[in-house]
Design a protein around this motif. Sequence first.
Motif, PDB file in Angstrom:
ATOM      1  N   GLN A  21       0.858  -1.173   0.000  1.00 40.06           N
ATOM      2  CA  GLN A  21       0.000   0.000   0.000  1.00 40.06           C
ATOM      3  C   GLN A  21       0.896   1.226   0.000  1.00 40.06           C
ATOM      4  OE1 GLN A  21      -2.695  -0.457   3.334  1.00 40.06           O
ATOM      5  NE2 GLN A  21      -4.322  -0.937   1.885  1.00 40.06           N
ATOM      6  N   TYR A  22       0.529   2.212  -0.814  1.00 39.18           N
ATOM      7  CA  TYR A  22       1.304   3.428  -0.976  1.00 39.18           C
ATOM      8  C   TYR A  22       0.414   4.641  -0.790  1.00 39.18           C
ATOM      9  CZ  TYR A  22       4.881   0.525  -3.191  1.00 39.18           C
ATOM     10  OH  TYR A  22       5.832  -0.420  -3.447  1.00 39.18           O
ATOM     11  N   LEU A  23       0.977   5.685  -0.212  1.00 34.77           N
ATOM     12  CA  LEU A  23       0.324   6.982  -0.173  1.00 34.77           C
ATOM     13  C   LEU A  23       0.821   7.741  -1.395  1.00 34.77           C
ATOM     14  CD1 LEU A  23      -1.366   9.152   1.388  1.00 34.77           C
ATOM     15  CD2 LEU A  23       0.841   9.975   2.240  1.00 34.77           C
ATOM     16  N   THR A  24      -0.102   8.191  -2.240  1.00 40.78           N
ATOM     17  CA  THR A  24       0.287   8.978  -3.405  1.00 40.78           C
ATOM     18  C   THR A  24       0.071  10.452  -3.101  1.00 40.78           C
ATOM     19  OG1 THR A  24      -1.896   8.790  -4.439  1.00 40.78           O
ATOM     20  CG2 THR A  24      -0.245   7.142  -5.057  1.00 40.78           C
ATOM     21  N   PHE A  25       0.971  11.272  -3.634  1.00 36.02           N
ATOM     22  CA  PHE A  25       0.895  12.716  -3.431  1.00 36.02           C
ATOM     23  C   PHE A  25       1.534  13.408  -4.613  1.00 36.02           C
ATOM     24  CE2 PHE A  25       4.735  11.142  -1.427  1.00 36.02           C
ATOM     25  CZ  PHE A  25       5.721  12.006  -1.877  1.00 36.02           C
ATOM     26  N   THR A  26       1.265  14.711  -4.725  1.00 32.01           N
ATOM     27  CA  THR A  26       1.819  15.470  -5.834  1.00 32.01           C
ATOM     28  C   THR A  26       2.813  16.516  -5.349  1.00 32.01           C
ATOM     29  OG1 THR A  26      -0.042  17.007  -5.778  1.00 32.01           O
ATOM     30  CG2 THR A  26      -0.195  15.205  -7.339  1.00 32.01           C
ATOM     31  N   LEU A  27       3.785  16.727  -6.193  1.00 30.71           N
ATOM     32  CA  LEU A  27       4.738  17.838  -6.093  1.00 30.71           C
ATOM     33  C   LEU A  27       4.780  18.433  -7.488  1.00 30.71           C
ATOM     34  CD1 LEU A  27       7.809  16.407  -4.125  1.00 30.71           C
ATOM     35  CD2 LEU A  27       6.160  18.085  -3.321  1.00 30.71           C
ATOM     36  N   GLY A  28       4.286  19.636  -7.612  1.00 28.65           N
ATOM     37  CA  GLY A  28       4.186  20.217  -8.947  1.00 28.65           C
ATOM     38  C   GLY A  28       3.238  19.368  -9.775  1.00 28.65           C
ATOM     39  N   ARG A  80      14.441  21.437  -6.489  1.00 28.92           N
ATOM     40  CA  ARG A  80      13.480  22.246  -7.224  1.00 28.92           C
ATOM     41  C   ARG A  80      13.120  23.489  -6.421  1.00 28.92           C
ATOM     42  NH1 ARG A  80       9.699  17.100  -8.806  1.00 28.92           N
ATOM     43  NH2 ARG A  80      11.237  16.111 -10.137  1.00 28.92           N
ATOM     44  N   ALA A  81      12.209  24.279  -6.962  1.00 24.96           N
ATOM     45  CA  ALA A  81      11.733  25.477  -6.263  1.00 24.96           C
ATOM     46  C   ALA A  81      10.911  25.066  -5.040  1.00 24.96           C
ATOM     47  CB  ALA A  81      10.882  26.325  -7.205  1.00 24.96           C
ATOM     48  N   ALA A  82      10.810  25.973  -4.085  1.00 29.07           N
ATOM     49  CA  ALA A  82      10.047  25.711  -2.857  1.00 29.07           C
ATOM     50  C   ALA A  82       8.593  25.391  -3.180  1.00 29.07           C
ATOM     51  CB  ALA A  82      10.109  26.928  -1.935  1.00 29.07           C
ATOM     52  N   THR A  83       7.992  24.565  -2.337  1.00 32.05           N
ATOM     53  CA  THR A  83       6.584  24.209  -2.485  1.00 32.05           C
ATOM     54  C   THR A  83       5.716  25.430  -2.203  1.00 32.05           C
ATOM     55  OG1 THR A  83       6.995  21.922  -1.821  1.00 32.05           O
ATOM     56  CG2 THR A  83       4.730  22.725  -1.605  1.00 32.05           C
ATOM     57  N   PRO A  84       4.913  25.856  -3.168  1.00 31.07           N
ATOM     58  CA  PRO A  84       4.008  26.982  -2.893  1.00 31.07           C
ATOM     59  C   PRO A  84       2.873  26.489  -1.988  1.00 31.07           C
ATOM     60  CG  PRO A  84       3.651  26.157  -5.114  1.00 31.07           C
ATOM     61  CD  PRO A  84       4.800  25.380  -4.532  1.00 31.07           C
ATOM     62  N   VAL A  85       2.577  27.246  -0.960  1.00 34.12           N
ATOM     63  CA  VAL A  85       1.526  26.845  -0.027  1.00 34.12           C
ATOM     64  C   VAL A  85       0.173  27.207  -0.615  1.00 34.12           C
ATOM     65  CG1 VAL A  85       0.587  27.159   2.289  1.00 34.12           C
ATOM     66  CG2 VAL A  85       3.063  27.072   1.955  1.00 34.12           C
ATOM     67  N   GLY A  86      -0.677  26.198  -0.749  1.00 31.92           N
ATOM     68  CA  GLY A  86      -2.019  26.378  -1.276  1.00 31.92           C
ATOM     69  C   GLY A  86      -3.028  25.728  -0.342  1.00 31.92           C
ATOM     70  N   ARG A  87      -4.271  25.670  -0.753  1.00 30.97           N
ATOM     71  CA  ARG A  87      -5.301  25.141   0.129  1.00 30.97           C
ATOM     72  C   ARG A  87      -5.192  23.626   0.326  1.00 30.97           C
ATOM     73  NH1 ARG A  87      -9.535  22.706  -2.231  1.00 30.97           N
ATOM     74  NH2 ARG A  87      -9.690  22.919  -4.473  1.00 30.97           N
ATOM     75  N   ARG A  88      -4.526  22.891  -0.586  1.00 30.72           N
ATOM     76  CA  ARG A  88      -4.362  21.441  -0.432  1.00 30.72           C
ATOM     77  C   ARG A  88      -2.991  21.043   0.119  1.00 30.72           C
ATOM     78  NH1 ARG A  88      -5.714  17.873  -5.152  1.00 30.72           N
ATOM     79  NH2 ARG A  88      -5.810  16.364  -3.464  1.00 30.72           N
TER      80      ARG A  88
END
Length: 180
Positions: A21-28, A80-88
């Motif tokens: 089982q894996y947790l999937t997530f996005t970066l960019g 890479r560039a810093a993670t922009p903080v958004g609502r998700r």
Amino acid sequence: MPAANLPATTAGSNLPGEDQQYLTFTLGAEVFAIVIDHIKEIIEYSAVTQVPLMPSFVHGVINLRGSVLPVIDLSIRFGRAATPVGRRTCVVVLNLEFAGETHAVGMLVDAVNAVIEIPASQIEPAPSFGTPLRAEFIAGMGKVNNQFVILLDVAHVLSLEEMSSLVTGAPAAAAAAAED
């Protein structure tokens, strides 16, 4: 988004050839996944306290139920560039082993997608070229819905030993860089 506690897994579930089982997530625009064995919980992004003289990938620290939790910006860790903080934007809290002790570390990601099971037959070895990530960061490539998901090796991506040496400027950091 409230904190999400993930199901506990058995200690022997990380064996090669087994479905995971894996947790999937996005970066960019990219989708990544990590085995859920190390994941403690997922929390909503909140105010982070900056810590002077830390490497750029250390986003800061947060108060997690009375404990100081370092938060690593995975995007910066990947060069890479810093993670922009958004609502998700959220913090994935992991338990990692270092010097015989378990330490909680937060991993800043753009968004968490889902917990999925990837059959071992749908996992290809890490590519030897063509990816901007360090080869030891990639555990493999999972095929999900006819697309590849980059499976991360948490032990390398969030190596507390390596990150600690980068903070202190220890010779281990130079040795690790020489291996790249």
